[in-house]
Write a protein that holds these residues in place. Sequence first.
Motif, PDB file in Angstrom:
ATOM      1  N   HIS A  47       3.459 -15.216   3.841  1.00  0.00           N
ATOM      2  CA  HIS A  47       2.477 -16.231   4.215  1.00  0.00           C
ATOM      3  C   HIS A  47       2.788 -16.682   5.641  1.00  0.00           C
ATOM      4  N   ASP A  68      -5.348 -17.585   2.989  1.00  0.00           N
ATOM      5  CA  ASP A  68      -5.853 -18.919   3.340  1.00  0.00           C
ATOM      6  C   ASP A  68      -7.324 -19.151   2.996  1.00  0.00           C
ATOM      7  N   HIS A  97      -1.380 -18.235   7.093  1.00  0.00           N
ATOM      8  CA  HIS A  97      -0.899 -19.585   7.360  1.00  0.00           C
ATOM      9  C   HIS A  97      -1.492 -20.262   8.597  1.00  0.00           C
ATOM     10  N   ASN A 114       2.023 -22.251   1.156  1.00  0.00           N
ATOM     11  CA  ASN A 114       2.643 -23.565   1.023  1.00  0.00           C
ATOM     12  C   ASN A 114       1.747 -24.521   0.247  1.00  0.00           C
ATOM     13  N   HIS A 115       0.620 -24.008  -0.285  1.00  0.00           N
ATOM     14  CA  HIS A 115      -0.257 -24.828  -1.119  1.00  0.00           C
ATOM     15  C   HIS A 115      -0.276 -24.363  -2.571  1.00  0.00           C
ATOM     16  N   ASP A 159      -1.865 -19.346   0.153  1.00  0.00           N
ATOM     17  CA  ASP A 159      -2.849 -20.419   0.247  1.00  0.00           C
ATOM     18  C   ASP A 159      -4.241 -19.955  -0.164  1.00  0.00           C
TER      19      ASP A 159
HETATM   20 MN   LIG Z   1      -0.398 -22.215   4.784  1.00  0.00          MN
END
Ligand SMILES: [Mn+2]
Length: 264
Positions: A119, A7, A221, A84-85, A43
């Motif tokens: 993640h 992240d 995350h 998720n990015h 991320d």
């Molecule tokens: Mn995330």
Amino acid sequence: MQYFLSDAHIGSRAMDDPQHQQRFVNLLRQLAQDATAIYLLGDIFDFWSEYFWRDSSKQEYEPLLTCLRSITDAGIPVHYFIGNHDIWTYGKLAKRTGVIVHRKPELMVIAGKRCLLAHGDGLVPSNYLSQFPREVQKKIRSFMRLRRLFHNPLAQFLFRLVPPALGNRVGYNWARQSRLKELANPCPYKGENHEELVLYAKEQSQITNHQSQIDYYIFGHRHIELDLELATGARVIILGDCFRQWTYAAMTEQGALSLCALDD
Ligand SMILES: [Mn+2]
């Protein structure tokens, strides 16, 4: 040492800190000095998407890409889990930097310890939805639908056809909104009976038999720091982030794991 980071959200349009990428690069360089392997748990970029066309905007990330390449060239494996990015990588990132891309949670034996690495987005215990009132269920369902769309191969193929300038505009804006929402409404640790990743790990550690018991569940995350020992002896680690908290985890070659902060 084995290092785990997540992240960083490099390139976030929600934060205006020209030093962000450089600080992350410096941290990676410092860790690489005694690293046997580095695990990036998702991320790392606030938005990363590869297209069928040349995308000159990726030059923004030259410092980080060059740094990763020099680490892998030195023979230190770098495992890159998508978050998720940064779902939308199809080989270019791996080719440019030499990282090993993982698209799913992985069970890996690291320094003799069985580690489940992910993640963490989308990992929930079974029957998760049923405990919520209908309104909340709706929200979670729409989040899950969006997640399925993001992971859908046809949708991914179509998005790769989009001109990078347009795709990036949409992507960075979406990422910026989600970051601003999180910064405005930070969600602190919910406690071990409510934190999804803890509930997920608890359930997993109950269904796995003794021989295949996992020692460490390591996630990103959530942008919170957590080191929690379950009744089974497994530990759940949530890494914090390299965005505001600057925390990560280090594991010795004997398998002792601890959370660290940048200025330690
Ligand atoms: Mn995330």
